[in-house]
Design a protein around this motif. Sequence first.
Motif, PDB file in Angstrom:
ATOM      1  N   GLU A  76       0.832  -1.196  -0.014  1.00  0.00           N
ATOM      2  CA  GLU A  76      -0.011   0.020  -0.163  1.00  0.00           C
ATOM      3  C   GLU A  76       0.862   1.393  -0.091  1.00  0.00           C
ATOM      4  O   GLU A  76       0.505   2.110  -0.927  1.00  0.00           O
ATOM      5  N   GLU A  77       1.901   1.230   0.882  1.00  0.00           N
ATOM      6  CA  GLU A  77       2.822   2.334   0.867  1.00  0.00           C
ATOM      7  C   GLU A  77       3.419   2.748  -0.382  1.00  0.00           C
ATOM      8  O   GLU A  77       3.417   3.841  -0.901  1.00  0.00           O
ATOM      9  N   GLU A  78       4.190   1.689  -0.897  1.00  0.00           N
ATOM     10  CA  GLU A  78       4.706   2.007  -2.136  1.00  0.00           C
ATOM     11  C   GLU A  78       3.712   2.477  -3.327  1.00  0.00           C
ATOM     12  O   GLU A  78       4.244   3.512  -3.841  1.00  0.00           O
ATOM     13  N   GLY A  79       2.623   1.895  -3.033  1.00  0.00           N
ATOM     14  CA  GLY A  79       1.566   2.159  -4.241  1.00  0.00           C
ATOM     15  C   GLY A  79       1.125   3.647  -4.063  1.00  0.00           C
ATOM     16  O   GLY A  79       1.030   4.516  -5.242  1.00  0.00           O
ATOM     17  N   ARG A  80       0.903   3.934  -2.931  1.00  0.00           N
ATOM     18  CA  ARG A  80       0.529   5.409  -2.497  1.00  0.00           C
ATOM     19  C   ARG A  80       1.478   6.351  -2.866  1.00  0.00           C
ATOM     20  O   ARG A  80       1.189   7.417  -3.467  1.00  0.00           O
ATOM     21  N   GLN A  81       2.647   5.925  -2.525  1.00  0.00           N
ATOM     22  CA  GLN A  81       3.963   6.854  -2.698  1.00  0.00           C
ATOM     23  C   GLN A  81       4.084   7.189  -4.373  1.00  0.00           C
ATOM     24  O   GLN A  81       4.306   8.280  -4.999  1.00  0.00           O
ATOM     25  N   LEU A  82       4.050   6.020  -5.218  1.00  0.00           N
ATOM     26  CA  LEU A  82       4.065   6.092  -6.471  1.00  0.00           C
ATOM     27  C   LEU A  82       2.826   7.094  -7.386  1.00  0.00           C
ATOM     28  O   LEU A  82       3.202   7.943  -8.008  1.00  0.00           O
ATOM     29  N   LEU A  83       1.566   6.877  -6.582  1.00  0.00           N
ATOM     30  CA  LEU A  83       0.373   7.828  -6.929  1.00  0.00           C
ATOM     31  C   LEU A  83       0.840   9.201  -7.056  1.00  0.00           C
ATOM     32  O   LEU A  83       0.429   9.927  -7.402  1.00  0.00           O
ATOM     33  N   GLU A  84       1.341   9.359  -5.395  1.00  0.00           N
ATOM     34  CA  GLU A  84       1.242  10.659  -5.150  1.00  0.00           C
ATOM     35  C   GLU A  84       2.453  11.528  -6.175  1.00  0.00           C
ATOM     36  O   GLU A  84       2.111  12.771  -6.383  1.00  0.00           O
ATOM     37  N   GLU A  85       3.508  10.735  -6.191  1.00  0.00           N
ATOM     38  CA  GLU A  85       4.705  11.305  -7.103  1.00  0.00           C
ATOM     39  C   GLU A  85       3.894  11.758  -8.381  1.00  0.00           C
ATOM     40  O   GLU A  85       4.438  12.572  -9.408  1.00  0.00           O
ATOM     41  N   ALA A  86       3.125  11.049  -9.087  1.00  0.00           N
ATOM     42  CA  ALA A  86       2.504  11.120 -10.376  1.00  0.00           C
ATOM     43  C   ALA A  86       1.199  12.020 -10.166  1.00  0.00           C
ATOM     44  O   ALA A  86       0.650  12.334 -11.210  1.00  0.00           O
ATOM     45  N   GLY A  87       0.927  12.653  -9.019  1.00  0.00           N
ATOM     46  CA  GLY A  87      -0.033  13.713  -8.872  1.00  0.00           C
ATOM     47  C   GLY A  87      -1.525  12.899  -8.718  1.00  0.00           C
ATOM     48  O   GLY A  87      -2.577  13.952  -8.973  1.00  0.00           O
ATOM     49  N   ILE A  88      -1.306  11.857  -8.290  1.00  0.00           N
ATOM     50  CA  ILE A  88      -2.849  11.201  -7.783  1.00  0.00           C
ATOM     51  C   ILE A  88      -2.996  11.060  -6.562  1.00  0.00           C
ATOM     52  O   ILE A  88      -2.147  10.339  -6.072  1.00  0.00           O
ATOM     53  N   THR A  89      -3.716  11.763  -5.911  1.00  0.00           N
ATOM     54  CA  THR A  89      -3.910  11.763  -4.437  1.00  0.00           C
ATOM     55  C   THR A  89      -4.807  10.651  -4.118  1.00  0.00           C
ATOM     56  O   THR A  89      -6.150  10.649  -4.479  1.00  0.00           O
ATOM     57  N   PRO A  90      -4.287   9.520  -3.475  1.00  0.00           N
ATOM     58  CA  PRO A  90      -5.155   8.136  -3.260  1.00  0.00           C
ATOM     59  C   PRO A  90      -6.345   8.674  -1.743  1.00  0.00           C
ATOM     60  O   PRO A  90      -5.686   9.533  -1.058  1.00  0.00           O
ATOM     61  N   ALA A  91      -7.453   8.354  -1.844  1.00  0.00           N
ATOM     62  CA  ALA A  91      -8.514   8.657  -1.048  1.00  0.00           C
ATOM     63  C   ALA A  91      -8.059   7.608   0.244  1.00  0.00           C
ATOM     64  O   ALA A  91      -7.318   6.617   0.267  1.00  0.00           O
ATOM     65  N   VAL A  92      -8.494   8.376   1.569  1.00  0.00           N
ATOM     66  CA  VAL A  92      -8.245   7.426   2.628  1.00  0.00           C
ATOM     67  C   VAL A  92      -9.104   6.078   2.747  1.00  0.00           C
ATOM     68  O   VAL A  92      -8.657   5.132   3.273  1.00  0.00           O
ATOM     69  N   SER A  93     -10.269   6.527   2.462  1.00  0.00           N
ATOM     70  CA  SER A  93     -11.332   5.186   2.698  1.00  0.00           C
ATOM     71  C   SER A  93     -12.117   4.993   1.418  1.00  0.00           C
ATOM     72  O   SER A  93     -11.978   6.094   0.451  1.00  0.00           O
ATOM     73  N   ALA A  94     -12.600   3.916   1.198  1.00  0.00           N
ATOM     74  CA  ALA A  94     -13.452   3.893   0.071  1.00  0.00           C
ATOM     75  C   ALA A  94     -14.649   4.770   0.122  1.00  0.00           C
ATOM     76  O   ALA A  94     -15.030   5.283  -1.001  1.00  0.00           O
ATOM     77  N   ALA A  95     -15.214   5.129   1.255  1.00  0.00           N
ATOM     78  CA  ALA A  95     -16.664   5.989   1.239  1.00  0.00           C
ATOM     79  C   ALA A  95     -15.944   7.248   0.784  1.00  0.00           C
ATOM     80  O   ALA A  95     -16.882   8.108   0.237  1.00  0.00           O
ATOM     81  N   GLU A  96     -14.734   7.778   1.211  1.00  0.00           N
ATOM     82  CA  GLU A  96     -14.331   8.980   0.778  1.00  0.00           C
ATOM     83  C   GLU A  96     -14.160   9.060  -0.551  1.00  0.00           C
ATOM     84  O   GLU A  96     -14.416  10.001  -1.221  1.00  0.00           O
ATOM     85  N   ALA A  97     -13.434   8.152  -1.114  1.00  0.00           N
ATOM     86  CA  ALA A  97     -13.298   8.072  -2.475  1.00  0.00           C
ATOM     87  C   ALA A  97     -14.632   8.016  -3.438  1.00  0.00           C
ATOM     88  O   ALA A  97     -14.684   8.814  -4.304  1.00  0.00           O
ATOM     89  N   ALA A  98     -15.645   7.392  -2.918  1.00  0.00           N
ATOM     90  CA  ALA A  98     -17.068   7.495  -3.453  1.00  0.00           C
ATOM     91  C   ALA A  98     -17.599   8.691  -3.390  1.00  0.00           C
ATOM     92  O   ALA A  98     -18.053   9.256  -4.743  1.00  0.00           O
ATOM     93  N   ARG A  99     -17.496   9.478  -2.437  1.00  0.00           N
ATOM     94  CA  ARG A  99     -17.850  10.818  -2.275  1.00  0.00           C
ATOM     95  C   ARG A  99     -17.264  11.720  -3.457  1.00  0.00           C
ATOM     96  O   ARG A  99     -17.846  12.559  -3.919  1.00  0.00           O
ATOM     97  N   LYS A 100     -15.893  11.430  -3.264  1.00  0.00           N
ATOM     98  CA  LYS A 100     -15.085  12.432  -3.946  1.00  0.00           C
ATOM     99  C   LYS A 100     -15.443  12.362  -5.486  1.00  0.00           C
ATOM    100  O   LYS A 100     -15.320  13.278  -6.340  1.00  0.00           O
ATOM    101  N   ILE A 101     -15.442  10.981  -6.058  1.00  0.00           N
ATOM    102  CA  ILE A 101     -15.677  10.731  -7.264  1.00  0.00           C
ATOM    103  C   ILE A 101     -16.999  11.596  -7.992  1.00  0.00           C
ATOM    104  O   ILE A 101     -16.949  12.144  -9.015  1.00  0.00           O
ATOM    105  N   VAL A 102     -17.864  11.288  -7.068  1.00  0.00           N
ATOM    106  CA  VAL A 102     -19.351  11.892  -7.270  1.00  0.00           C
ATOM    107  C   VAL A 102     -19.177  13.388  -7.407  1.00  0.00           C
ATOM    108  O   VAL A 102     -19.829  14.139  -8.277  1.00  0.00           O
ATOM    109  N   GLU A 103     -18.556  13.748  -6.402  1.00  0.00           N
ATOM    110  CA  GLU A 103     -18.146  15.445  -6.344  1.00  0.00           C
ATOM    111  C   GLU A 103     -17.460  16.023  -7.679  1.00  0.00           C
ATOM    112  O   GLU A 103     -18.084  16.810  -8.385  1.00  0.00           O
ATOM    113  N   LEU A 104     -16.706  15.259  -7.884  1.00  0.00           N
ATOM    114  CA  LEU A 104     -15.713  15.542  -9.247  1.00  0.00           C
ATOM    115  C   LEU A 104     -16.628  15.665 -10.397  1.00  0.00           C
ATOM    116  O   LEU A 104     -16.519  16.436 -11.277  1.00  0.00           O
ATOM    117  N   ILE A 105     -17.593  14.586 -10.583  1.00  0.00           N
ATOM    118  CA  ILE A 105     -18.083  14.492 -11.653  1.00  0.00           C
ATOM    119  C   ILE A 105     -19.248  15.452 -11.934  1.00  0.00           C
ATOM    120  O   ILE A 105     -19.663  16.167 -12.828  1.00  0.00           O
TER     121      ILE A 105
END
Length: 395
Positions: A360-389
């Motif tokens: 998880e740590e390696e994955g998150r770090q790679l994502l962040e370096e690439a400018g993709i911020t991983p969400a903390v929880s699945a619920a947060e991610a769901a809220r975020k994507i609906v909001e972004l759309i």
Amino acid sequence: MKLLEHQAKEHLRRVGIECPTGRVARSPQEAEKAAQEMGPVVVKAQVPIGGRGKAGGVKLAQTPAQAHAAAAAILGIEIHGYSVPSVLCEEALEIAKEIYLGVTVDRDRRSMVVILSFAGGMEIEEVAEHSPEKIAKLWPDPFAGPQPFQIRELTLRALEAVGGDETLPKARYLAELVPVVQRLFQLSQELDASLCEINPLVVTKSGQVIAGDAKIEIDQNAEFRHHDLVRELGPDASAATSGEDSLEVEARRRGLTYVHLGGSVGIIGNGAGLVMNTLDLVKQHGGTAANFLDIGGGAKAEVVKQALEMLLLDPAVKGVFVNIFGGITRGDEVARGLISARDELGLHLPLVVRMTGTREEEGRQLLEEAGITPAVSAAEAARKIVELIGAGGGG
Ligand code: GDP
Ligand code: MN
């Protein structure tokens, strides 16, 4: 994937094959209006199947009132299992001769074949069955394509096969057919078409050679090379055209576990249970899922990339939610796949990732370096994507 006549004709026009002026109408009123502006029209059912003429799906209309009546009679009827959602209103042709011209695959010869017959029109199937000698064929070199001299020779054979045809002088036929055949062949190559057919290729009373009908079928195995076309048609149109959801067909070809659901949030997860749960979360947060896509356990970067590419084939997808629970699936692999997919595919849609578990740590770090911020929880991610759309795409 089969294109509708009016879509196929757009492609013919694009490569310089003459087609009648036309307009698509979805109601009798629209057809009437088209006829007011165009004069006498032929009103034609837009369904991805031939034999419309015999099924009552093609009607001539001399006046706007007749166009209204013709459209009213055609819209909504069923032709070989397809109900008619729209009609094409085209300037009516004064037909002197109907020619059959097709480019398709000859499986026996493992080659493309150009088929030409001066006994074209609605009876071509009967001709093929009962008097195949009236049909002439040419198997061109796949790289060079049909050469002018070969097309002239084909034309002469086709003319001879019907005992000659006086509608146009022989020299005119020879001159007219060369560019049409060459362009149709070139189009079939460009579109990876298993069929490009003009039946009838009409000779009008004034001697013009013009496509009266057009049928194009794209080889399903090549659809991935024609994203634009798939997008242009949209999932509904292609569903109608192939009789099966073309996105699901494509996913199966790619070996992905995918179900098309029709909403706007593209979903990728690993494991069927997690994906189901993700669908629920998106729904709970006011979004609609575009699909179910399970990349399974142990997915490598390449599979993640494939999955993302698959979602982007769906024009309804306005954002992507990736939900990964790492077990045998490694976070860094998923991250690498996502990043390279985003960069290579030029992803411009919102992308939200939730990732926990192995690496998880390696994955998150790679994502962040690439400018993709991983969400903390699945619920947060769901809220975020609906909001972004946003409200526009969330429905
Ligand atoms: P299909 O039956 O699905 O192949 O539909 P087509 O577009 O080929 O139309 C069937 C037949 O309708 C043609 O073979 C023509 O005889 C006739 N037709 C189509 N368009 C016109 C037109 O503009 N004028 C006239 N007079 N007949 C047409
Ligand atoms: Mn036809």
